[in-house]
Write a protein that holds these residues in place. Structure first.
Motif, mmCIF file in Angstrom:
data_model
loop_
_atom_site.group_PDB
_atom_site.id
_atom_site.type_symbol
_atom_site.label_atom_id
_atom_site.label_comp_id
_atom_site.label_asym_id
_atom_site.label_seq_id
_atom_site.Cartn_x
_atom_site.Cartn_y
_atom_site.Cartn_z
ATOM 1 N N ASP A 42 0.828 -1.202 0.000
ATOM 2 C CA ASP A 42 0.000 0.000 0.000
ATOM 3 C C ASP A 42 0.867 1.258 0.000
ATOM 4 O O ASP A 42 0.572 2.222 -0.710
ATOM 5 C CB ASP A 42 -0.941 0.016 1.210
ATOM 6 C CG ASP A 42 -2.047 -1.026 1.105
ATOM 7 O OD1 ASP A 42 -2.281 -1.542 -0.011
ATOM 8 O OD2 ASP A 42 -2.663 -1.327 2.145
ATOM 9 N N ALA A 43 1.923 1.252 0.788
ATOM 10 C CA ALA A 43 2.816 2.408 0.842
ATOM 11 C C ALA A 43 3.507 2.620 -0.510
ATOM 12 O O ALA A 43 3.631 3.752 -0.979
ATOM 13 C CB ALA A 43 3.860 2.225 1.942
ATOM 14 N N LEU A 44 3.930 1.557 -1.134
ATOM 15 C CA LEU A 44 4.566 1.660 -2.443
ATOM 16 C C LEU A 44 3.584 2.197 -3.478
ATOM 17 O O LEU A 44 3.928 3.083 -4.268
ATOM 18 C CB LEU A 44 5.107 0.295 -2.882
ATOM 19 C CG LEU A 44 5.771 0.260 -4.258
ATOM 20 C CD1 LEU A 44 6.994 1.165 -4.289
ATOM 21 C CD2 LEU A 44 6.143 -1.156 -4.624
ATOM 22 N N LEU A 45 2.361 1.687 -3.469
ATOM 23 C CA LEU A 45 1.349 2.176 -4.416
ATOM 24 C C LEU A 45 1.060 3.656 -4.205
ATOM 25 O O LEU A 45 0.912 4.408 -5.167
ATOM 26 C CB LEU A 45 0.059 1.364 -4.281
ATOM 27 C CG LEU A 45 0.092 -0.029 -4.897
ATOM 28 C CD1 LEU A 45 -1.189 -0.785 -4.565
ATOM 29 C CD2 LEU A 45 0.286 0.063 -6.398
ATOM 30 N N GLU A 46 0.977 4.092 -2.976
ATOM 31 C CA GLU A 46 0.717 5.509 -2.701
ATOM 32 C C GLU A 46 1.879 6.370 -3.183
ATOM 33 O O GLU A 46 1.675 7.450 -3.730
ATOM 34 C CB GLU A 46 0.460 5.737 -1.208
ATOM 35 C CG GLU A 46 0.091 7.157 -0.876
ATOM 36 C CD GLU A 46 -1.123 7.687 -1.629
ATOM 37 O OE1 GLU A 46 -1.167 8.909 -1.864
ATOM 38 O OE2 GLU A 46 -2.010 6.896 -1.996
ATOM 39 N N THR A 47 3.095 5.892 -3.022
ATOM 40 C CA THR A 47 4.262 6.618 -3.522
ATOM 41 C C THR A 47 4.208 6.754 -5.040
ATOM 42 O O THR A 47 4.469 7.829 -5.591
ATOM 43 C CB THR A 47 5.558 5.897 -3.103
ATOM 44 O OG1 THR A 47 5.607 5.831 -1.681
ATOM 45 C CG2 THR A 47 6.788 6.611 -3.620
ATOM 46 N N VAL A 48 3.840 5.678 -5.707
ATOM 47 C CA VAL A 48 3.724 5.713 -7.169
ATOM 48 C C VAL A 48 2.623 6.686 -7.581
ATOM 49 O O VAL A 48 2.804 7.487 -8.502
ATOM 50 C CB VAL A 48 3.455 4.296 -7.724
ATOM 51 C CG1 VAL A 48 3.056 4.335 -9.190
ATOM 52 C CG2 VAL A 48 4.677 3.416 -7.525
ATOM 53 N N MET A 71 1.512 9.316 -5.948
ATOM 54 C CA MET A 71 1.966 10.689 -5.705
ATOM 55 C C MET A 71 2.939 11.138 -6.801
ATOM 56 O O MET A 71 2.848 12.264 -7.283
ATOM 57 C CB MET A 71 2.626 10.789 -4.324
ATOM 58 C CG MET A 71 1.651 10.727 -3.183
ATOM 59 S SD MET A 71 2.423 10.615 -1.547
ATOM 60 C CE MET A 71 3.632 11.889 -1.588
ATOM 61 N N THR A 72 3.833 10.260 -7.183
ATOM 62 C CA THR A 72 4.799 10.586 -8.232
ATOM 63 C C THR A 72 4.093 10.872 -9.546
ATOM 64 O O THR A 72 4.415 11.844 -10.241
ATOM 65 C CB THR A 72 5.803 9.433 -8.410
ATOM 66 O OG1 THR A 72 6.483 9.221 -7.167
ATOM 67 C CG2 THR A 72 6.815 9.734 -9.495
ATOM 68 N N LEU A 73 3.108 10.049 -9.884
ATOM 69 C CA LEU A 73 2.369 10.265 -11.130
ATOM 70 C C LEU A 73 1.586 11.569 -11.091
ATOM 71 O O LEU A 73 1.530 12.293 -12.093
ATOM 72 C CB LEU A 73 1.429 9.087 -11.394
ATOM 73 C CG LEU A 73 2.118 7.779 -11.774
ATOM 74 C CD1 LEU A 73 1.097 6.647 -11.888
ATOM 75 C CD2 LEU A 73 2.895 7.938 -13.068
ATOM 76 N N ARG A 74 0.988 11.903 -9.944
ATOM 77 C CA ARG A 74 0.259 13.178 -9.823
ATOM 78 C C ARG A 74 1.209 14.353 -9.990
ATOM 79 O O ARG A 74 0.892 15.334 -10.670
ATOM 80 C CB ARG A 74 -0.451 13.259 -8.477
ATOM 81 C CG ARG A 74 -1.774 12.517 -8.437
ATOM 82 C CD ARG A 74 -2.575 12.869 -7.192
ATOM 83 N NE ARG A 74 -1.914 12.534 -5.950
ATOM 84 C CZ ARG A 74 -2.057 11.391 -5.292
ATOM 85 N NH1 ARG A 74 -2.838 10.449 -5.764
ATOM 86 N NH2 ARG A 74 -1.420 11.182 -4.161
ATOM 87 N N GLU A 75 2.383 14.268 -9.373
ATOM 88 C CA GLU A 75 3.371 15.349 -9.495
ATOM 89 C C GLU A 75 3.846 15.503 -10.936
ATOM 90 O O GLU A 75 3.981 16.621 -11.435
ATOM 91 C CB GLU A 75 4.555 15.088 -8.569
ATOM 92 C CG GLU A 75 4.224 15.246 -7.100
ATOM 93 C CD GLU A 75 5.326 14.755 -6.180
ATOM 94 O OE1 GLU A 75 6.412 14.386 -6.677
ATOM 95 O OE2 GLU A 75 5.099 14.723 -4.966
ATOM 96 N N PRO A 128 1.190 26.026 -6.138
ATOM 97 C CA PRO A 128 1.557 24.654 -5.842
ATOM 98 C C PRO A 128 0.351 23.721 -5.785
ATOM 99 O O PRO A 128 0.353 22.733 -5.092
ATOM 100 C CB PRO A 128 2.220 24.765 -4.469
ATOM 101 C CG PRO A 128 1.505 25.909 -3.839
ATOM 102 C CD PRO A 128 1.192 26.871 -4.965
ATOM 103 N N SER A 129 -0.679 24.080 -6.508
ATOM 104 C CA SER A 129 -1.925 23.327 -6.431
ATOM 105 C C SER A 129 -1.825 22.038 -7.241
ATOM 106 O O SER A 129 -0.977 21.902 -8.107
ATOM 107 C CB SER A 129 -3.078 24.174 -6.952
ATOM 108 O OG SER A 129 -2.867 24.492 -8.305
ATOM 109 N N PRO A 130 -2.722 21.098 -6.951
ATOM 110 C CA PRO A 130 -2.747 19.854 -7.725
ATOM 111 C C PRO A 130 -3.220 20.132 -9.144
ATOM 112 O O PRO A 130 -3.619 21.231 -9.477
ATOM 113 C CB PRO A 130 -3.760 18.979 -6.973
ATOM 114 C CG PRO A 130 -4.604 19.926 -6.218
ATOM 115 C CD PRO A 130 -3.742 21.127 -5.915
ATOM 116 N N VAL A 131 -3.204 19.099 -9.928
ATOM 117 C CA VAL A 131 -3.603 19.230 -11.334
ATOM 118 C C VAL A 131 -5.010 19.773 -11.396
ATOM 119 O O VAL A 131 -5.911 19.289 -10.722
ATOM 120 C CB VAL A 131 -3.526 17.862 -12.041
ATOM 121 C CG1 VAL A 131 -4.019 17.956 -13.460
ATOM 122 C CG2 VAL A 131 -2.124 17.328 -11.975
#
Length: 155
Positions: free
Chosen positions: A45-51, A53-57, A151-154
């Motif tokens: 779950d932690a790895l998926l959340e990291t991925v 977040m990276t994709l959103r950034e 610095p807002s999200p997409v």
């Protein structure tokens, strides 16, 4: 008690002790396996959340780059049209290029930047003074900078 009786009692005790120890060992093994599975799930779950977040950034960076290019193109075309307004010399397709660049800004948005771009175009169509045109262009640049630096999200 005979030796056979003692041997039977000792064997029975050993078997009973082995069964009890085996039962407790089995239960402990199941608990360890379940704990390991839960720990693995948490890691996944932690790895998926990291991925995620990276994709959103990365998506936000790509969107900002596309918007920046669109805004720069509009500014370039608007500046050429303003120069034509001042000097009377320009290209025959300045108006078409300006409309195309405005359309791109409207599509990329957001609404504040599109409205500022529309104001520049409207003032050019009304042949307003150079100061008025520069003021509208400055308002567009300010709106674009606010959007690009947020610095807002997409969006």
């Amino acid at each position: 008690m005979s030796e056979l009786g003692i041997a039977l009692i000792a064997a029975g005790s050993a078997i009973t002790g082995g069964v009890a120890t085996g039962w407790f060992t089995r239960s402990a093994g199941f608990r360890q396996a379940e704990a390991a599975r839960r720990a693995g799930d948490r890691q996944a779950d932690a790895l998926l959340e990291t991925v995620r977040m990276t994709l959103r950034e990365q998506a936000a960076v790509r969107l900002a780059d596309i918007r920046r290019q669109t805004y720069v193109r509009f500014l370039g075309v608007a500046e050429a049209r303003i120069r034509t307004e001042r000097t009377g010399r320009g290209r025959g397709d300045d108006d078409a290029l300006l409309e195309s660049a405005l359309g791109e800004v409207v599509l990329e948005g957001p609404a504040e930047v599109a409205a500022a771009a529309q104001d520049v175009v409207d003032r050019l169509r009304r042949h307003e003074s150079p100061d008025s045109l520069l003021s509208a262009k400055a308002a567009f640049v300010t709106a674009a900078r606010e959007v690009l630096s947020a610095p807002s999200p997409v969006r």
